[in-house]
Design a protein around this motif. Structure first.
Motif, PDB file in Angstrom:
ATOM      1  N   ALA A  99       0.836  -1.211   0.000  1.00 60.16           N
ATOM      2  CA  ALA A  99       0.000   0.000   0.000  1.00 60.16           C
ATOM      3  C   ALA A  99       0.868   1.258   0.000  1.00 60.16           C
ATOM      4  CB  ALA A  99      -0.944  -0.011   1.207  1.00 60.16           C
ATOM      5  N   MET A 100       2.003   1.218   0.706  1.00 60.26           N
ATOM      6  CA  MET A 100       2.923   2.367   0.673  1.00 60.26           C
ATOM      7  C   MET A 100       3.490   2.559  -0.726  1.00 60.26           C
ATOM      8  SD  MET A 100       3.391   4.407   3.244  1.00 60.26           S
ATOM      9  CE  MET A 100       4.931   5.155   2.755  1.00 60.26           C
ATOM     10  N   VAL A 101       3.800   1.462  -1.397  1.00 58.14           N
ATOM     11  CA  VAL A 101       4.269   1.556  -2.781  1.00 58.14           C
ATOM     12  C   VAL A 101       3.164   2.166  -3.638  1.00 58.14           C
ATOM     13  CG1 VAL A 101       5.033   0.252  -4.807  1.00 58.14           C
ATOM     14  CG2 VAL A 101       5.900  -0.354  -2.530  1.00 58.14           C
ATOM     15  N   GLY A 102       1.923   1.730  -3.410  1.00 63.73           N
ATOM     16  CA  GLY A 102       0.791   2.286  -4.146  1.00 63.73           C
ATOM     17  C   GLY A 102       0.618   3.773  -3.898  1.00 63.73           C
ATOM     18  N   LEU A 103       0.772   4.199  -2.645  1.00 64.10           N
ATOM     19  CA  LEU A 103       0.696   5.626  -2.325  1.00 64.10           C
ATOM     20  C   LEU A 103       1.780   6.393  -3.079  1.00 64.10           C
ATOM     21  CD1 LEU A 103      -0.253   8.106  -0.702  1.00 64.10           C
ATOM     22  CD2 LEU A 103       1.304   7.356   1.129  1.00 64.10           C
ATOM     23  N   THR A 104       2.983   5.862  -3.086  1.00 63.34           N
ATOM     24  CA  THR A 104       4.094   6.510  -3.792  1.00 63.34           C
ATOM     25  C   THR A 104       3.773   6.618  -5.285  1.00 63.34           C
ATOM     26  OG1 THR A 104       5.624   5.651  -2.138  1.00 63.34           O
ATOM     27  CG2 THR A 104       6.591   6.420  -4.207  1.00 63.34           C
ATOM     28  N   ALA A 105       3.192   5.570  -5.849  1.00 62.88           N
ATOM     29  CA  ALA A 105       2.822   5.595  -7.267  1.00 62.88           C
ATOM     30  C   ALA A 105       1.749   6.647  -7.538  1.00 62.88           C
ATOM     31  CB  ALA A 105       2.333   4.215  -7.710  1.00 62.88           C
ATOM     32  N   LEU A 106       0.768   6.767  -6.659  1.00 60.56           N
ATOM     33  CA  LEU A 106      -0.281   7.781  -6.843  1.00 60.56           C
ATOM     34  C   LEU A 106       0.295   9.192  -6.789  1.00 60.56           C
ATOM     35  CD1 LEU A 106      -3.224   6.326  -4.720  1.00 60.56           C
ATOM     36  CD2 LEU A 106      -3.140   6.601  -7.212  1.00 60.56           C
ATOM     37  N   VAL A 107       1.188   9.427  -5.852  1.00 58.36           N
ATOM     38  CA  VAL A 107       1.814  10.753  -5.754  1.00 58.36           C
ATOM     39  C   VAL A 107       2.664  11.020  -6.994  1.00 58.36           C
ATOM     40  CG1 VAL A 107       3.428  12.198  -4.432  1.00 58.36           C
ATOM     41  CG2 VAL A 107       1.691  10.838  -3.242  1.00 58.36           C
ATOM     42  N   TRP A 108       3.321   9.996  -7.511  1.00 57.83           N
ATOM     43  CA  TRP A 108       4.112  10.131  -8.741  1.00 57.83           C
ATOM     44  C   TRP A 108       3.222  10.551  -9.915  1.00 57.83           C
ATOM     45  CZ3 TRP A 108       4.151   7.263 -13.359  1.00 57.83           C
ATOM     46  CH2 TRP A 108       5.257   7.483 -14.195  1.00 57.83           C
ATOM     47  N   VAL A 109       2.059   9.913 -10.037  1.00 51.37           N
ATOM     48  CA  VAL A 109       1.111  10.283 -11.096  1.00 51.37           C
ATOM     49  C   VAL A 109       0.666  11.736 -10.910  1.00 51.37           C
ATOM     50  CG1 VAL A 109      -1.207   9.857 -12.017  1.00 51.37           C
ATOM     51  CG2 VAL A 109       0.341   7.928 -11.570  1.00 51.37           C
ATOM     52  N   LYS A 110       0.334  12.107  -9.674  1.00 51.89           N
ATOM     53  CA  LYS A 110      -0.080  13.493  -9.379  1.00 51.89           C
ATOM     54  C   LYS A 110       1.037  14.469  -9.725  1.00 51.89           C
ATOM     55  CE  LYS A 110      -2.435  16.754  -6.942  1.00 51.89           C
ATOM     56  NZ  LYS A 110      -2.860  17.810  -7.834  1.00 51.89           N
ATOM     57  N   LEU A 111       2.267  14.117  -9.396  1.00 51.52           N
ATOM     58  CA  LEU A 111       3.426  14.961  -9.696  1.00 51.52           C
ATOM     59  C   LEU A 111       3.473  15.272 -11.195  1.00 51.52           C
ATOM     60  CD1 LEU A 111       7.066  14.047  -8.614  1.00 51.52           C
ATOM     61  CD2 LEU A 111       6.535  14.907 -10.850  1.00 51.52           C
ATOM     62  N   TYR A 112       3.404  14.238 -12.028  1.00 51.87           N
ATOM     63  CA  TYR A 112       3.523  14.463 -13.468  1.00 51.87           C
ATOM     64  C   TYR A 112       2.264  15.055 -14.075  1.00 51.87           C
ATOM     65  CZ  TYR A 112       8.202  12.893 -13.396  1.00 51.87           C
ATOM     66  OH  TYR A 112       9.541  12.831 -13.125  1.00 51.87           O
ATOM     67  N   TRP A 113       1.127  14.747 -13.508  1.00 50.75           N
ATOM     68  CA  TRP A 113      -0.119  15.383 -13.964  1.00 50.75           C
ATOM     69  C   TRP A 113      -0.010  16.896 -13.758  1.00 50.75           C
ATOM     70  CZ3 TRP A 113      -4.440  13.718 -16.422  1.00 50.75           C
ATOM     71  CH2 TRP A 113      -5.531  14.566 -16.429  1.00 50.75           C
ATOM     72  N   ASP A 114       0.392  17.307 -12.562  1.00 48.98           N
ATOM     73  CA  ASP A 114       0.547  18.733 -12.258  1.00 48.98           C
ATOM     74  C   ASP A 114       1.652  19.363 -13.095  1.00 48.98           C
ATOM     75  OD1 ASP A 114      -1.401  18.430 -10.327  1.00 48.98           O
ATOM     76  OD2 ASP A 114      -0.058  18.700  -8.620  1.00 48.98           O
ATOM     77  N   ARG A 115       2.807  18.704 -13.132  1.00 49.39           N
ATOM     78  CA  ARG A 115       3.973  19.284 -13.796  1.00 49.39           C
ATOM     79  C   ARG A 115       3.746  19.439 -15.298  1.00 49.39           C
ATOM     80  NH1 ARG A 115       9.881  18.050 -11.814  1.00 49.39           N
ATOM     81  NH2 ARG A 115       8.934  19.276 -10.180  1.00 49.39           N
ATOM     82  N   ILE A 116       3.284  18.396 -15.950  1.00 51.02           N
ATOM     83  CA  ILE A 116       3.061  18.474 -17.402  1.00 51.02           C
ATOM     84  C   ILE A 116       1.942  19.455 -17.715  1.00 51.02           C
ATOM     85  CG2 ILE A 116       2.286  17.156 -19.428  1.00 51.02           C
ATOM     86  CD1 ILE A 116       3.890  14.757 -18.189  1.00 51.02           C
ATOM     87  N   GLY A 117       0.896  19.438 -16.903  1.00 57.27           N
ATOM     88  CA  GLY A 117      -0.192  20.394 -17.102  1.00 57.27           C
ATOM     89  C   GLY A 117       0.275  21.829 -16.983  1.00 57.27           C
ATOM     90  N   GLU A 118       1.081  22.108 -15.974  1.00 59.43           N
ATOM     91  CA  GLU A 118       1.595  23.466 -15.782  1.00 59.43           C
ATOM     92  C   GLU A 118       2.573  23.848 -16.892  1.00 59.43           C
ATOM     93  OE1 GLU A 118       3.722  26.324 -12.439  1.00 59.43           O
ATOM     94  OE2 GLU A 118       3.167  24.283 -11.872  1.00 59.43           O
ATOM     95  N   MET A 119       3.418  22.918 -17.302  1.00 54.86           N
ATOM     96  CA  MET A 119       4.374  23.216 -18.377  1.00 54.86           C
ATOM     97  C   MET A 119       3.637  23.550 -19.671  1.00 54.86           C
ATOM     98  SD  MET A 119       7.252  20.322 -17.571  1.00 54.86           S
ATOM     99  CE  MET A 119       8.188  20.598 -19.079  1.00 54.86           C
ATOM    100  N   ARG A 120       2.579  22.810 -19.963  1.00 51.97           N
ATOM    101  CA  ARG A 120       1.790  23.094 -21.167  1.00 51.97           C
ATOM    102  C   ARG A 120       1.066  24.428 -21.053  1.00 51.97           C
ATOM    103  NH1 ARG A 120      -0.716  17.111 -22.219  1.00 51.97           N
ATOM    104  NH2 ARG A 120       1.103  16.280 -23.310  1.00 51.97           N
ATOM    105  N   ALA A 121       0.394  24.640 -19.939  1.00 49.29           N
ATOM    106  CA  ALA A 121      -0.402  25.854 -19.750  1.00 49.29           C
ATOM    107  C   ALA A 121       0.454  27.116 -19.771  1.00 49.29           C
ATOM    108  CB  ALA A 121      -1.185  25.768 -18.443  1.00 49.29           C
ATOM    109  N   ARG A 122       1.646  27.025 -19.195  1.00 46.68           N
ATOM    110  CA  ARG A 122       2.505  28.203 -19.103  1.00 46.68           C
ATOM    111  C   ARG A 122       3.617  28.191 -20.145  1.00 46.68           C
ATOM    112  NH1 ARG A 122       4.794  28.386 -13.654  1.00 46.68           N
ATOM    113  NH2 ARG A 122       5.489  30.429 -14.285  1.00 46.68           N
ATOM    114  N   ARG A 123       3.583  27.205 -21.052  1.00 46.60           N
ATOM    115  CA  ARG A 123       4.563  27.070 -22.132  1.00 46.60           C
ATOM    116  C   ARG A 123       6.008  27.091 -21.606  1.00 46.60           C
ATOM    117  NH1 ARG A 123       0.134  28.541 -24.728  1.00 46.60           N
ATOM    118  NH2 ARG A 123      -0.148  28.804 -26.942  1.00 46.60           N
TER     119      ARG A 123
END
Length: 138
Positions: free
Chosen positions: A11-35
């Motif tokens: 479950a801790m590995v799963g939590l880490t994976a979820l945070v990893w997905v959130k990290l890239y969701w936020d990061r890629i979204g922000e990079m695209r939005a702000r070019r």
């Protein structure tokens, strides 16, 4: 039969994976939005200066600090046959606290709320280590 301690460990590995997905969701979204060009984020310092939503990245790094001691404890419990129902319950409590810590960190990020959960989870983990070593000498 699988040792029950592996379930909260997974479950801790799963939590880490979820945070990893959130990290890239936020990061890629922000990079695209702000070019923002990826090269502008070549270092942690550059990314921190440039990005407006660093919480998931910070939390992802946090999940490789104290939780490493949790993973080692889970392995030690399996190798020493010490995975009792008490340890499994405490491990699930640890996972719950770390999940709450991550949820606070990546949502509203109130430092004192996050800190109190962090302290509770870390004290629980240290207590588990003390119980592990005490059980070895019993």
């Amino acid at each position: 039969m699988i040792d029950a301690i592996w379930l909260p460990c997974g479950a801790m590995v799963g939590l880490t994976a979820l945070v990893w997905v959130k990290l890239y969701w936020d990061r890629i979204g922000e990079m695209r939005a702000r070019r923002i060009d990826a090269q502008e984020l070549a270092t942690v310092r550059a990314a921190a200066a440039r990005l407006e939503r660093p919480e998931a990245a910070e939390n992802f790094r946090n999940l490789f600090e104290v939780p490493v001691l949790f993973y080692v404890l889970c392995i030690a419990l399996v190798l020493n046959g010490g995975s009792t129902p008490g340890f499994v319950t405490a491990a699930w409590a640890y996972v719950a606290l770390r999940s709450l810590h991550s949820l606070i960190h990546v949502t509203y990020n109130r430092v004192m709320h996050r800190f109190l959960v962090y302290v509770a989870s870390t004290l629980l983990l240290f207590g588990m280590w003390i119980a592990f070593f005490a059980g070895m000498h019993a």
